[in-house]
Scaffold this motif. Structure first.
Motif, PDB file in Angstrom:
ATOM      1  N   ASN A  32      54.271  16.800   3.973  1.00 50.83           N
ATOM      2  CA  ASN A  32      54.832  15.449   4.068  1.00 50.83           C
ATOM      3  C   ASN A  32      54.553  14.643   2.795  1.00 50.83           C
ATOM      4  OD1 ASN A  32      56.292  13.354   5.220  1.00 50.83           O
ATOM      5  ND2 ASN A  32      54.527  12.521   6.350  1.00 50.83           N
ATOM      6  N   ARG A  33      54.435  15.354   1.661  1.00 49.85           N
ATOM      7  CA  ARG A  33      54.412  14.729   0.340  1.00 49.85           C
ATOM      8  C   ARG A  33      55.562  15.328  -0.455  1.00 49.85           C
ATOM      9  NH1 ARG A  33      49.679  15.309   3.450  1.00 49.85           N
ATOM     10  NH2 ARG A  33      48.070  13.812   2.807  1.00 49.85           N
ATOM     11  N   THR A  34      56.256  14.524  -1.224  1.00 49.58           N
ATOM     12  CA  THR A  34      57.433  15.021  -1.929  1.00 49.58           C
ATOM     13  C   THR A  34      57.394  14.665  -3.414  1.00 49.58           C
ATOM     14  OG1 THR A  34      58.644  12.996  -1.371  1.00 49.58           O
ATOM     15  CG2 THR A  34      58.914  14.892   0.105  1.00 49.58           C
ATOM     16  N   LEU A  35      58.088  15.497  -4.194  1.00 49.80           N
ATOM     17  CA  LEU A  35      58.244  15.229  -5.622  1.00 49.80           C
ATOM     18  C   LEU A  35      59.376  14.230  -5.843  1.00 49.80           C
ATOM     19  CD1 LEU A  35      57.988  18.828  -7.153  1.00 49.80           C
ATOM     20  CD2 LEU A  35      56.264  17.018  -7.291  1.00 49.80           C
ATOM     21  N   LYS A  36      59.209  13.369  -6.822  1.00 53.79           N
ATOM     22  CA  LYS A  36      60.239  12.395  -7.170  1.00 53.79           C
ATOM     23  C   LYS A  36      60.455  12.421  -8.679  1.00 53.79           C
ATOM     24  CE  LYS A  36      61.369   7.432  -6.999  1.00 53.79           C
ATOM     25  NZ  LYS A  36      60.933   6.092  -6.524  1.00 53.79           N
ATOM     26  N   SER A  37      61.654  12.797  -9.099  1.00 57.03           N
ATOM     27  CA  SER A  37      61.970  12.832 -10.526  1.00 57.03           C
ATOM     28  C   SER A  37      62.106  11.403 -11.059  1.00 57.03           C
ATOM     29  CB  SER A  37      63.277  13.600 -10.754  1.00 57.03           C
ATOM     30  OG  SER A  37      63.619  13.594 -12.125  1.00 57.03           O
TER      31      SER A  37
END
Length: 674
Positions: A174-179
């Motif tokens: 429930n953690r995501t990468l953000k460009s």
């Protein structure tokens, strides 16, 4: 390898400045964050200001963490000063690592080569994570970023595999990468170095066999023959474009590369560069004023993503990329999936890895001239060190000065590793003028250096002792040498991977419980990078073929005491065997003798001694005439002395068969006189 002021300060790695310091002084070259107040050596960089400003930029983006890789948009191993974002943020200048910043913490991940260096260069704002795996970074992120949090990154600085590994490790957390489109470090780095303004240059005809037009047609043939039917090839690694067009630049210290991309189709060529660096002469050379299959259309470097996006929007196109060097920002716009074709390495890299006849000859020639410079260094140190006046830094300066006098010299191929005593136990230590250990006859000395020449790139390491080495030092050196020889004399089927024979370099060390923590070898270029992929002994290197050049460099490092590495460059050549065909072996092209004082011949097999004697005969045959040509009689005498044949008995390599004959004659004469 960076020239700007703050980076030079960081590069002043802690070194013992004298030989009377004990273990306590040695330990104090590293930070101690457990003290109150924390102890920081003079080499530590204060990073409080840049961390505060970065965190301020993170807040409006609503990201809980920001990842800072130690690479550039081309996945380069060695990077330009303006791309040293990790170094700017952390103070750590090693060539491998990843930094992560949250609102309350900051951490750096790097491998064992750089742990001591990181402790010397970082202040106590930073945690050191002694790991390099993305899974380790992800575990830390999961522990520090709250559920639902976003983790910012610059997609131009992520390879495909890097992005995939992060996503895989974070997928169920429930953690995501953000460009983040604009790099946040660049926004806080107010004195970030500019792109060099020097013009690009073409190689002279005397050092190339294949014109750029011939190379383009050769690569197009590989595109046409590929069963997956790609219509275009995207080149992202800096050495790919430089090789294809026989061009060189100076954007990265010690590496003759320039910022560039190339998009090649069957009937068009687009070269993305900083346009103000292309002279009118180069435009003519590249046929830049016409439209056709062999006309290079010049485009601004910063427009590559938009141009690629436009190309991919067309019907019936498919772009071939090498996944090892293509960044995620370019990869993600090649959609849908049927418009993409991947391989680990592009056909340019695999073609470049096999040197043609001209490249092989001139690269051999460059190593002969380079040997002259190293011989000059070793001879000079043999005289100067007993006087107690020289340091690691002056030795590094001397060898680079000697190289600079050689024909077609273009400077060092990397920052010289000149290390004595405990500093030599750091595999990638480099001295500075401010922090440099004195050289003495009581310690081992390791020098790993190389040169750039118009006709080749060199890399060689020698370890010496000017006094009385301990039994352990002598045995360790001999076993490292045994590993070097065992690989060098190995005969193997064409197509064998280096990783399948790498253990030969370690076997003699393993037998007594010793080992080393770095790779055993890497490819070497023709006036290119000193580490040229995809050749070498690692699992992701391609199979060996005739015409490839690789280093062979086993070692041993005893922490806080001494370090040993013996590195030679060798070319893979065909070998005749009794029954089989298509077999290969290594032909060593580095031409500098090893320290006889450190060789225990009783440990060497007769085959290893035979190889060593043959190698020394080759040094005499090839380097002798070059020393004569340059009028270096004293250096030639030194070389002859240090390349005398070894005997197969006894425990010392300092006496050879010819010497024994002379001794016998002298005894006989004395007997007659008496």
């Amino acid at each position: 390898m960076h020239s700007c002021g703050w980076l030079m300060l960081a590069l002043s790695l802690a070194a013992l400045t004298g030989n009377t310091f004990g273990a306590v002084a040695y330990e104090r070259t590293q930070r101690n964050c457990s003290l109150s107040p924390p102890y920081l050596p003079s080499t530590a960089v204060n990073t409080t200001d840049q961390l505060q400003k970065l965190r301020e930029h993170m807040l409006p983006l609503n990201i809980s963490a920001y990842i800072i890789p130690g690479t550039d948009a081309h996945m380069s191993e060695y990077i330009a000063p303006r791309d040293a974002r990790m170094a700017f943020m952390t103070g750590f200048t090693g060539s491998a690592g990843t930094a992560v910043v949250t609102q309350t913490k900051a951490a750096l991940w790097t491998d064992s080569r750089y742990w001591v260096q990181a402790e010397r260069q970082m202040d106590c704002n930073w945690e050191l994570e002694r790991d390099v795996s993305i899974s380790s970074v992800a575990e830390w992120l999961i522990s520090e970023v709250p559920p639902g949090g976003e983790i910012g990154f610059d997609s131009f600085l992520f390879s495909l595999k890097t992005q995939e590994d992060y996503s895989l490790n974070l997928d169920s957390s429930n953690r995501t990468l953000k460009s983040v489109p604009d790099n946040l470090v660049d926004q806080v780095w107010k004195e970030r170095p500019l792109v060099p303004s020097d013009n690009l240059t073409r190689l002279p005809d005397r050092v190339i066999k294949r014109s750029w037009q011939m190379k383009v047609e050769h690569i197009r043939n590989q595109i046409a023959d590929n069963p997956y039917e790609p219509t275009a090839l995207l080149l992202s690694a800096l050495d790919e474009t430089a090789w294809l067009f026989n061009l060189r630049g100076n954007d990265i210290p010690y590496n003759p590369f320039f910022y560039s991309y190339t998009l090649l189709t069957m009937d068009e060529i687009w070269l993305f560069v900083h346009m103000d660096r292309v002279t009118e002469e180069l435009k003519v050379y590249l046929n830049a004023s016409c439209k056709g299959p062999l006309c290079v259309q010049l485009k601004s470097y910063d427009t590559v993503r938009d141009h690629l996006k436009n190309y991919v929007s067309q019907h019936s196109v498919k772009v071939w990329i090498g996944t090892e060097y293509t960044n995620y920002a370019l990869y993600e716009i090649i959609t849908p999936g049927e418009k993409l074709m991947t391989s680990s390495y592009s056909p340019v890299l695999t073609t470049k890895a096999v040197k043609d006849e001209t490249e092989q000859k001139i690269l051999r020639d460059a190593h002969v001239r380079d040997a002259v410079a190293v011989i000059q260094l070793l001879m000079w140190l043999e005289k100067a060190v007993p006087e107690g006046k020289e340091t690691e830094f002056t030795a590094a300066e001397y060898v680079n000065k000697c190289r600079g006098k050689q024909k077609d010299s273009r400077g060092p191929s990397f920052e010289t590793i000149s290390a004595s005593g405990p500093n030599a136990a750091l595999a990638h230590y480099s001295p500075s003028e401010e922090a440099s250990r004195s050289l003495t006859v009581d310690e081992m000395y390791l020098v790993d250096s190389g040169g750039q020449y118009l006709d080749g790139t060199t890399d060689i390491t020698r370890t010496v002792h000017w006094g009385a080495p301990t039994a352990m030092q002598k045995e360790a050196f001999t076993r490292v040498l045994m590993g070097n020889i065992e690989i060098s004399r190995t005969i193997f089927p064409s197509g064998t991977r280096g990783v399948n024979m790498e253990m030969l370099g370690r076997r003699a060390l393993w037998e007594v419980g010793l080992n080393y923590g770095h790779g055993t070898g890497h490819g070497v270029g023709n006036y290119f990078g000193v580490h040229e992929w995809p050749v070498g002994f690692q699992s992701n290197n391609i199979p060996f073929r005739t015409g490839m050049f690789t280093s062979i460099e086993p070692g041993y490092y005893k922490e806080n005491d001494f370090g040993i590495r013996i590195e030679d460059v060798a070319v893979i050549v065909p070998v005749h065997t009794k029954y089989g065909h298509n077999y290969l072996t290594f032909d060593t092209v580095s031409m500098v003798p090893y320290d006889r004082k450190l060789i225990d011949t009783s440990l060497l097999s007769s085959e290893q001694l035979q190889w060593l004697n043959k190698y020394y005969e080759t040094i005499r045959r090839l380097v002798g005439p070059e020393l004569d040509k340059q009028g270096l009689k004293e250096e030639k005498d030194w070389m002859i002395k240090h390349t005398e044949s070894f005997v197969e008995s006894g425990s010392s390599a300092s006496v050879c068969s010819s010497s024994l004959t002379l001794i016998a004659l002298a005894v006989a004469l004395l007997h007659n006189i008496i």
